[in-house]
Design an enzyme around this catalytic site. Sequence first.
Site, PDB file in Angstrom:
ATOM      1  N   ASP A 218      15.060  -1.120  -2.528  1.00  0.00           N
ATOM      2  CA  ASP A 218      14.452  -0.221  -3.524  1.00  0.00           C
ATOM      3  C   ASP A 218      12.920  -0.217  -3.415  1.00  0.00           C
ATOM      4  O   ASP A 218      12.278   0.819  -3.675  1.00  0.00           O
ATOM      5  CB  ASP A 218      14.945  -0.503  -4.955  1.00  0.00           C
ATOM      6  CG  ASP A 218      14.744  -1.929  -5.431  1.00  0.00           C
ATOM      7  OD1 ASP A 218      15.318  -2.276  -6.482  1.00  0.00           O
ATOM      8  OD2 ASP A 218      14.030  -2.707  -4.774  1.00  0.00           O
TER       9      ASP A 218
ATOM     10  N   HIS B 251      10.799   2.979  -2.486  1.00  0.00           N
ATOM     11  CA  HIS B 251       9.675   3.305  -3.373  1.00  0.00           C
ATOM     12  C   HIS B 251       8.445   3.668  -2.539  1.00  0.00           C
ATOM     13  O   HIS B 251       7.801   4.698  -2.751  1.00  0.00           O
ATOM     14  CB  HIS B 251       9.364   2.107  -4.284  1.00  0.00           C
ATOM     15  CG  HIS B 251       8.233   2.325  -5.231  1.00  0.00           C
ATOM     16  ND1 HIS B 251       8.390   2.456  -6.591  1.00  0.00           N
ATOM     17  CD2 HIS B 251       6.898   2.430  -5.006  1.00  0.00           C
ATOM     18  CE1 HIS B 251       7.203   2.647  -7.165  1.00  0.00           C
ATOM     19  NE2 HIS B 251       6.280   2.634  -6.198  1.00  0.00           N
ATOM     20  N   GLU B 252       8.130   2.812  -1.559  1.00  0.00           N
ATOM     21  CA  GLU B 252       6.923   3.042  -0.759  1.00  0.00           C
ATOM     22  C   GLU B 252       7.036   4.288   0.098  1.00  0.00           C
ATOM     23  O   GLU B 252       6.105   5.090   0.162  1.00  0.00           O
ATOM     24  CB  GLU B 252       6.626   1.823   0.123  1.00  0.00           C
ATOM     25  CG  GLU B 252       6.331   0.535  -0.632  1.00  0.00           C
ATOM     26  CD  GLU B 252       5.284   0.692  -1.721  1.00  0.00           C
ATOM     27  OE1 GLU B 252       5.257  -0.151  -2.625  1.00  0.00           O
ATOM     28  OE2 GLU B 252       4.515   1.678  -1.703  1.00  0.00           O
TER      29      GLU B 252
ATOM     30  N   HIS C 133       6.486   7.447  -1.782  1.00  0.00           N
ATOM     31  CA  HIS C 133       5.088   7.835  -1.995  1.00  0.00           C
ATOM     32  C   HIS C 133       4.623   8.766  -0.885  1.00  0.00           C
ATOM     33  O   HIS C 133       3.864   9.708  -1.117  1.00  0.00           O
ATOM     34  CB  HIS C 133       4.181   6.606  -2.054  1.00  0.00           C
ATOM     35  CG  HIS C 133       4.130   5.939  -3.392  1.00  0.00           C
ATOM     36  ND1 HIS C 133       3.907   6.626  -4.566  1.00  0.00           N
ATOM     37  CD2 HIS C 133       4.265   4.634  -3.743  1.00  0.00           C
ATOM     38  CE1 HIS C 133       3.917   5.787  -5.594  1.00  0.00           C
ATOM     39  NE2 HIS C 133       4.135   4.569  -5.118  1.00  0.00           N
TER      40      HIS C 133
ATOM     41  N   TYR D 124      -2.588  10.548  -8.323  1.00  0.00           N
ATOM     42  CA  TYR D 124      -2.231   9.186  -8.705  1.00  0.00           C
ATOM     43  C   TYR D 124      -3.057   8.689  -9.884  1.00  0.00           C
ATOM     44  O   TYR D 124      -3.775   7.681  -9.805  1.00  0.00           O
ATOM     45  CB  TYR D 124      -2.376   8.242  -7.509  1.00  0.00           C
ATOM     46  CG  TYR D 124      -1.515   7.011  -7.569  1.00  0.00           C
ATOM     47  CD1 TYR D 124      -2.073   5.742  -7.528  1.00  0.00           C
ATOM     48  CD2 TYR D 124      -0.124   7.110  -7.641  1.00  0.00           C
ATOM     49  CE1 TYR D 124      -1.293   4.602  -7.567  1.00  0.00           C
ATOM     50  CE2 TYR D 124       0.668   5.981  -7.681  1.00  0.00           C
ATOM     51  CZ  TYR D 124       0.090   4.726  -7.646  1.00  0.00           C
ATOM     52  OH  TYR D 124       0.876   3.602  -7.675  1.00  0.00           O
TER      53      TYR D 124
ATOM     54  N   GLU E 295       4.713   7.611  -9.711  1.00  0.00           N
ATOM     55  CA  GLU E 295       5.358   6.304  -9.758  1.00  0.00           C
ATOM     56  C   GLU E 295       6.848   6.413 -10.061  1.00  0.00           C
ATOM     57  O   GLU E 295       7.687   5.778  -9.415  1.00  0.00           O
ATOM     58  CB  GLU E 295       4.689   5.416 -10.814  1.00  0.00           C
ATOM     59  CG  GLU E 295       3.587   4.576 -10.249  1.00  0.00           C
ATOM     60  CD  GLU E 295       4.094   3.748  -9.105  1.00  0.00           C
ATOM     61  OE1 GLU E 295       4.997   2.906  -9.324  1.00  0.00           O
ATOM     62  OE2 GLU E 295       3.637   3.945  -7.966  1.00  0.00           O
TER      63      GLU E 295
ATOM     64  N   GLU F 140      14.373  -6.259  -7.935  1.00  0.00           N
ATOM     65  CA  GLU F 140      15.102  -7.472  -8.334  1.00  0.00           C
ATOM     66  C   GLU F 140      15.400  -8.408  -7.161  1.00  0.00           C
ATOM     67  O   GLU F 140      15.494  -9.625  -7.356  1.00  0.00           O
ATOM     68  CB  GLU F 140      16.384  -7.127  -9.105  1.00  0.00           C
ATOM     69  CG  GLU F 140      17.498  -6.514  -8.264  1.00  0.00           C
ATOM     70  CD  GLU F 140      17.331  -5.021  -8.013  1.00  0.00           C
ATOM     71  OE1 GLU F 140      16.289  -4.443  -8.388  1.00  0.00           O
ATOM     72  OE2 GLU F 140      18.255  -4.420  -7.413  1.00  0.00           O
TER      73      GLU F 140
ATOM     74  N   ASP G 271      -5.388   0.561 -13.884  1.00  0.00           N
ATOM     75  CA  ASP G 271      -4.237   1.001 -13.077  1.00  0.00           C
ATOM     76  C   ASP G 271      -4.115   2.522 -13.039  1.00  0.00           C
ATOM     77  O   ASP G 271      -3.039   3.093 -13.265  1.00  0.00           O
ATOM     78  CB  ASP G 271      -2.944   0.365 -13.594  1.00  0.00           C
ATOM     79  CG  ASP G 271      -1.734   0.604 -12.671  1.00  0.00           C
ATOM     80  OD1 ASP G 271      -1.925   0.716 -11.449  1.00  0.00           O
ATOM     81  OD2 ASP G 271      -0.617   0.698 -13.201  1.00  0.00           O
TER      82      ASP G 271
ATOM     83  N   HIS H 165       1.695   2.441 -13.581  1.00  0.00           N
ATOM     84  CA  HIS H 165       2.845   1.544 -13.487  1.00  0.00           C
ATOM     85  C   HIS H 165       3.377   1.149 -14.853  1.00  0.00           C
ATOM     86  O   HIS H 165       4.369   0.445 -14.947  1.00  0.00           O
ATOM     87  CB  HIS H 165       2.475   0.289 -12.678  1.00  0.00           C
ATOM     88  CG  HIS H 165       2.216   0.557 -11.238  1.00  0.00           C
ATOM     89  ND1 HIS H 165       0.935   0.689 -10.727  1.00  0.00           N
ATOM     90  CD2 HIS H 165       3.066   0.735 -10.198  1.00  0.00           C
ATOM     91  CE1 HIS H 165       1.019   0.937  -9.438  1.00  0.00           C
ATOM     92  NE2 HIS H 165       2.285   0.963  -9.085  1.00  0.00           N
TER      93      HIS H 165
HETATM   94  O1  0DB Z   1       3.604   1.257  -4.510  1.00  0.00           O
HETATM   95  C1  0DB Z   1       3.195   0.906  -5.623  1.00  0.00           C
HETATM   96  O2  0DB Z   1       3.240   1.634  -6.642  1.00  0.00           O
HETATM   97  C2  0DB Z   1       2.551  -0.464  -5.776  1.00  0.00           C
HETATM   98  C3  0DB Z   1       1.239  -0.384  -4.994  1.00  0.00           C
HETATM   99  C4  0DB Z   1       0.229  -1.371  -5.530  1.00  0.00           C
HETATM  100  C5  0DB Z   1      -1.079  -1.261  -4.801  1.00  0.00           C
HETATM  101  C6  0DB Z   1      -1.874  -0.127  -4.994  1.00  0.00           C
HETATM  102  C7  0DB Z   1      -3.071  -0.047  -4.291  1.00  0.00           C
HETATM  103  C8  0DB Z   1      -3.446  -1.058  -3.388  1.00  0.00           C
HETATM  104  C9  0DB Z   1      -2.625  -2.150  -3.231  1.00  0.00           C
HETATM  105  C10 0DB Z   1      -1.425  -2.259  -3.921  1.00  0.00           C
HETATM  106  C11 0DB Z   1       3.469  -1.588  -5.230  1.00  0.00           C
HETATM  107  C12 0DB Z   1       4.684  -1.887  -6.102  1.00  0.00           C
HETATM  108  C13 0DB Z   1       4.365  -1.982  -7.563  1.00  0.00           C
HETATM  109  O3  0DB Z   1       5.033  -1.417  -8.409  1.00  0.00           O
HETATM  110  N1  0DB Z   1       3.320  -2.750  -7.882  1.00  0.00           N
HETATM  111  C14 0DB Z   1       2.905  -2.874  -9.273  1.00  0.00           C
HETATM  112  C15 0DB Z   1       3.485  -4.148  -9.902  1.00  0.00           C
HETATM  113  C16 0DB Z   1       2.954  -5.380  -9.229  1.00  0.00           C
HETATM  114  C17 0DB Z   1       3.441  -5.894  -8.062  1.00  0.00           C
HETATM  115  N2  0DB Z   1       2.748  -6.985  -7.710  1.00  0.00           N
HETATM  116  C18 0DB Z   1       1.763  -7.216  -8.656  1.00  0.00           C
HETATM  117  C19 0DB Z   1       0.778  -8.197  -8.740  1.00  0.00           C
HETATM  118  C20 0DB Z   1      -0.081  -8.144  -9.820  1.00  0.00           C
HETATM  119  C21 0DB Z   1       0.013  -7.135 -10.814  1.00  0.00           C
HETATM  120  C22 0DB Z   1       0.998  -6.147 -10.731  1.00  0.00           C
HETATM  121  C23 0DB Z   1       1.848  -6.201  -9.635  1.00  0.00           C
HETATM  122  C24 0DB Z   1       1.395  -2.877  -9.364  1.00  0.00           C
HETATM  123  O4  0DB Z   1       0.743  -2.998  -8.297  1.00  0.00           O
HETATM  124  O5  0DB Z   1       0.933  -2.730 -10.511  1.00  0.00           O
HETATM  125  C25 0DB Z   1       5.787  -0.842  -5.888  1.00  0.00           C
HETATM  126  C26 0DB Z   1       7.126  -1.555  -5.803  1.00  0.00           C
HETATM  127  C27 0DB Z   1       6.829  -3.063  -5.766  1.00  0.00           C
HETATM  128  C28 0DB Z   1       5.321  -3.175  -5.590  1.00  0.00           C
HETATM  129 CA    CA Z   2      17.325  -2.296  -7.607  1.00  0.00          CA
HETATM  130 CA    CA Z   3      14.105 -13.043  -9.847  1.00  0.00          CA
HETATM  131 ZN    ZN Z   4       4.399   3.129  -6.432  1.00  0.00          ZN
END
Ligand code: 0DB
Ligand code: CA
Ligand code: CA
Ligand code: ZN
Length: 303
Positions: free
Chosen positions: A141, A145-146, A149, A160, A169, A187, A223, A228
């Site tokens: 997943d 997701h990536e 994008h 964004y 998102e 998960e 953010d 997110h």
């Molecule tokens: O693709 C996305 O939307 C997220 C991309 C994050 C990012 C953006 C810009 C530069 C570097 C990283 C990555 C994911 C994400 O939802 N990240 C969230 C939650 C998260 C993951 N790791 C973290 C560490 C710290 C805080 C929040 C987070 C976020 O960056 O907010 C997607 C699926 C899993 C990771």
């Molecule tokens: Ca899942």
């Molecule tokens: Ca877990």
């Molecule tokens: Zn994303």
Amino acid sequence: NAVNDATGSGTGVLGDTKSLNTYFSSNTYYLYDITKAMTGVIETFTAKNGSSLPGSYSVDSDNVFNATGQRADVDAHFYAGKVYDYYKNTHGRNSFDGNGGTIRSTVHYGSRYNNAFWNGSQMVYGDGDGSTFTSLSGALDVVAHELTHAVTERTANLQYQNQSGALNESMSDVFGYFLDPDYLMGEDVYTPGRSGDALRSLSNPEAYGQPSNFANYVYTSSDNGGVHTNSGIPNKAFYYTVQSIGKSAAEKIYYRALTRYLTPTSSFSNARAALLQSAADLYGSGSSTYNGVASAWTQVGVN
Ligand SMILES: O=C(O)[C@H](CCc1ccccc1)CC1(C(=O)N[C@@H](Cc2c[nH]c3ccccc23)C(=O)O)CCCC1
Ligand SMILES: [Ca+2]
Ligand SMILES: [Ca+2]
Ligand SMILES: [Zn+2]
């Protein structure tokens, strides 16, 4: 060319064995898949815990990618192929650009990097710190997701930030569901030491600090306007939609809205209209499918 096409095997992040489309050249096997109906390829690299991209090709001497340090590479490559197959077979879309564009991934990015991203050209995955995350390519997943994008960028190109960013998102979480049909996001790689939790829940966004109703939209500058966080609202509308019309109809409606009706500045209300238009196109306005979409968005406070 076909003579170099090879089938290898590998161990994934969760210790599972899978078959890999690899490429053989000068006594070396590459995570380089030429088997798809693409003009490009599916190719996987390692940053070797540095931050320069794309890094070096993921290679192996015997076409058995079973070293611990190769697990993230194996899953990034295998799951990228799965997502390619999904878009091609379910929606007739040839890669993220609709034109067979090369799908490139880099794993082992940074040190104990607890995240992943699409940088406009490729997917990039951290290994996690082993506590908050394990290698993020270990979740189908997350890979979906990536790569979504990238699809969004080439289609609706939802900006964004703010509501369009939260929709961006949500679209990525929604196609994460279509690839991995449970209502949890991430998960398989989130908190490896604790079972039953996730990064996000589409059925219960509040479980992980997201709103699920427009009345609770979070106005923030962080953010990119809480993309997110506020994605919980369209994610909950998606949950209600699937519960009412089923996965298959939802799949068709969401893909159609993303590729034909949503625009860079679409709001949540514009998304409701885009999904209703898609439902009307495919099932007729006033159909139970159409009404299911309408009520889903009304339930999250978006009309
Ligand atoms: O693709 C996305 O939307 C997220 C991309 C994050 C990012 C953006 C810009 C530069 C570097 C990283 C990555 C994911 C994400 O939802 N990240 C969230 C939650 C998260 C993951 N790791 C973290 C560490 C710290 C805080 C929040 C987070 C976020 O960056 O907010 C997607 C699926 C899993 C990771
Ligand atoms: Ca899942
Ligand atoms: Ca877990
Ligand atoms: Zn994303």
